[in-house]
Design an enzyme around this catalytic site. Structure first.
Site, PDB file in Angstrom:
ATOM      1  N   ARG A  64      37.215  61.850  75.502  1.00  0.00           N
ATOM      2  CA  ARG A  64      37.134  62.250  76.914  1.00  0.00           C
ATOM      3  C   ARG A  64      36.759  63.731  77.070  1.00  0.00           C
ATOM      4  O   ARG A  64      36.079  64.081  78.038  1.00  0.00           O
ATOM      5  CB  ARG A  64      38.457  61.957  77.621  1.00  0.00           C
ATOM      6  CG  ARG A  64      38.603  60.482  77.934  1.00  0.00           C
ATOM      7  CD  ARG A  64      39.942  60.196  78.555  1.00  0.00           C
ATOM      8  NE  ARG A  64      39.984  58.860  79.133  1.00  0.00           N
ATOM      9  CZ  ARG A  64      41.071  58.353  79.686  1.00  0.00           C
ATOM     10  NH1 ARG A  64      42.188  59.044  79.737  1.00  0.00           N
ATOM     11  NH2 ARG A  64      41.039  57.144  80.194  1.00  0.00           N
ATOM     12  N   LYS A 222      48.228  38.731  77.505  1.00  0.00           N
ATOM     13  CA  LYS A 222      48.717  37.940  78.640  1.00  0.00           C
ATOM     14  C   LYS A 222      47.664  37.593  79.684  1.00  0.00           C
ATOM     15  O   LYS A 222      46.884  38.445  80.091  1.00  0.00           O
ATOM     16  CB  LYS A 222      49.814  38.724  79.352  1.00  0.00           C
ATOM     17  CG  LYS A 222      51.092  38.804  78.571  1.00  0.00           C
ATOM     18  CD  LYS A 222      52.065  39.641  79.336  1.00  0.00           C
ATOM     19  CE  LYS A 222      53.484  39.384  78.851  1.00  0.00           C
ATOM     20  NZ  LYS A 222      54.431  40.166  79.659  1.00  0.00           N
ATOM     21  N   GLY A 375      41.330  50.385  75.582  1.00  0.00           N
ATOM     22  CA  GLY A 375      41.797  51.053  74.356  1.00  0.00           C
ATOM     23  C   GLY A 375      41.624  50.230  73.081  1.00  0.00           C
ATOM     24  O   GLY A 375      41.059  50.707  72.101  1.00  0.00           O
ATOM     25  N   GLY A 398      42.326  51.622  82.719  1.00  0.00           N
ATOM     26  CA  GLY A 398      42.661  50.937  83.971  1.00  0.00           C
ATOM     27  C   GLY A 398      41.484  50.890  84.939  1.00  0.00           C
ATOM     28  O   GLY A 398      41.271  49.890  85.623  1.00  0.00           O
TER      29      GLY A 398
HETATM   30  C1  3PG Z   1      44.270  56.846  81.816  1.00  0.00           C
HETATM   31  O1  3PG Z   1      44.509  57.391  80.748  1.00  0.00           O
HETATM   32  O2  3PG Z   1      44.357  55.620  81.982  1.00  0.00           O
HETATM   33  C2  3PG Z   1      43.788  57.703  82.945  1.00  0.00           C
HETATM   34  O3  3PG Z   1      43.700  59.027  82.576  1.00  0.00           O
HETATM   35  C3  3PG Z   1      44.637  57.508  84.186  1.00  0.00           C
HETATM   36  O4  3PG Z   1      45.942  57.918  83.940  1.00  0.00           O
HETATM   37  P1  3PG Z   1      47.136  57.366  84.839  1.00  0.00           P
HETATM   38  O5  3PG Z   1      47.275  55.905  84.494  1.00  0.00           O
HETATM   39  O6  3PG Z   1      48.350  58.173  84.463  1.00  0.00           O
HETATM   40  O7  3PG Z   1      46.746  57.548  86.280  1.00  0.00           O
END
Ligand code: 3PG
Ligand code: MG
Length: 421
Positions: A64, A222, A375, A398
């Site tokens: 990142r 899941k 991931g 996410g």
């Molecule tokens: C992540 O690592 O998924 C992003 O940087 C978002 O982080 P957060 O889920 O704490 O908002």
């Protein structure tokens, strides 16, 4: 979706001498301070904690940080005074703790850019100096009171810090916080940075205007955590390959026995509905014909390949079998577009990695445009060394999943709104 791009702002010459505020996602994994690392080039056998050891934590994976460089360089090349910020973890607002500091990130940015990147704390009210050609890193934005809930008082202050706001934090594009949403409303100009724009372009290429057949791989432990993704994809893709615990629930739905494998029998109805929705469109969810089983979840558990119809009551399915893997590989090689989220087996254990490895190899060899995210998927891509053969690797976790669900992320919603005449 229409939004202003920072590259266009720079090309027009407008950024010269301007204050540019870049929201990046520099939320990188750090080694905990308790696991002190030896200095660069040293080894754990050298020295004792305290003499030259790094107390502040080290970046263990810097994708990142590297991905944030093009936006920063673009701003520097355009003659701007550059401010960059990010969150790191989920700290308590208003309470600074050393482990929440972006200082390891400031050092890494300095190394990558080859110029000094000063870390500035207590920056919300301005009053710090930054001139054209300079970059400052503004300390962890989630330390600011009101960031998480995007309080208007904070948003108003953020907007005053800059002439141009650049959203380049795709990994945080699914959050509507002060520095990801509020400032996009209050800054004089709000635009998408090159990383955010590239992610969106790649995702639209894969999902909105795909070359067909479009094949998605959705795997994970899941069904419940990925049900909305499966339902959204079932309306669009030509092939939906399920893997891991998700595949087990689909095998149950197809009337197969899965022994004591991980599954969610409560969601059989939903799995059946996904299969039916796909079938109605002439698309399919391939159900494994063979699987790799063990009696225990362990790296050294003996692995047995079985037909999917022969799984015993005390079996655990830990991978797809070789026939299934070969059949899926054919589909992937014939695809026009591939979306990949999740390894299909326990690829961390050598005896159960074949399915994921064959799939990774097929994606690498396929002429399809491929996009991968998440991931575990990134770990599999790294393990099999296929980074260069994947069309686009997302930096979002996410955020990537929410796009697959068909959601419009807050980042794009607000940037599109700001782009309206
Ligand atoms: C992540 O690592 O998924 C992003 O940087 C978002 O982080 P957060 O889920 O704490 O908002
Ligand atoms: Mg997260």
């Amino acid at each position: 979706m229409k939004f202003l791009r920072f590259s266009d702002v720079c090309r027009s010459g407008f950024a010269r001498g301007k204050r540019v505020f870049i929201r990046a996602d520099l939320n990188v994994p750090l080694s905990p301070p308790t696991h002190r690392c030896p200095p660069e080039g040293g080894s754990a056998a050298l020295g004792r904690p305290g003499d030259g050891w790094d107390d502040a934590g080290r970046i263990t994976e810097d994708t990142r940080v590297r991905a944030s460089i093009p936006a920063i360089r673009m701003a520097l090349d355009a003659g701007a005074a550059v401010m960059v910020t990010s969150h790191l973890g989920r700290p308590t607002e208003g309470e600074f703790k050393p482990e929440d500091s972006l200082s390891p990130v400031a050092r890494r940015l300095s190394d990558l850019l080859g110029i000094e990147v000063r870390l500035v704390s207590g920056w919300v009210d301005g009053g710090f100096a930054v001139g054209p050609g300079e970059v400052v890193l503004l300390e962890n934005c989630r330390l600011n009171v009101g960031e998480k809930k995007n309080k208007p008082e904070l948003a108003a202050k953020l907007g005053k810090l800059c002439d141009i706001f650049v959203h380049d934090a795709f990994g945080t594009a699914h959050r509507a916080e002060g520095t990801t949403y509020g400032i996009a409303e209050t800054a004089p100009i709000a635009c998408a940075g090159p990383l955010l724009a590239a992610e969106m372009d790649a995702i639209s290429k894969a999902l909105a205007n795909p070359k067909r057949p479009l094949v998605a791989i959705v795997a994970g432990s899941k069904v419940s955590t990925k049900l909305t993704i499966l339902q959204a994809l079932a309306k669009n893709v030509d092939g939906l390959i399920v893997g891991g615990g998700i595949a087990n629930t689909f095998m149950l739905a197809a009337g197969l026995k899965i022994g004591k494998s991980l599954a969610e029998p409560d969601l059989l109805g939903e799995a059946t509905a996904v299969i039916a929705a796909m079938k109605a469109r002439g698309a399919e969810v391939p159900i494994p014909e063979d699987v790799v089983c063990a009696k225990a979840f362990a790296a050294d558990a003996p692995a047995t390949v079985k037909a999917a119809t022969e799984v015993a009551d005390d079996d655990l399915i830990l991978d797809i079998g070789p026939k299934t893997a070969a059949r899926l590989a054919e589909k992937l090689k014939a695809a026009g577009t591939i979306v990949w989220n999740g390894p299909v087996g326990v690829f961390e254990f050598a005896a159960f990695e074949n399915g994921t490895q064959v799939i990774a190899q097929a994606i690498a060899e396929s002429s399809a445009f491929s996009i991968a995210g998440g991931g575990d998927t990134l770990a599999a891509i790294a393990k099999y060394g296929i980074e260069k053969d994947v069309g686009y690797i997302s930096t979002g976790g996410g955020a990537f999943l929410e796009v697959l669900e068909g959601k419009t992320l807050p980042a794009f919603e607000i940037l599109a709104k700001r782009a309206e005449p």
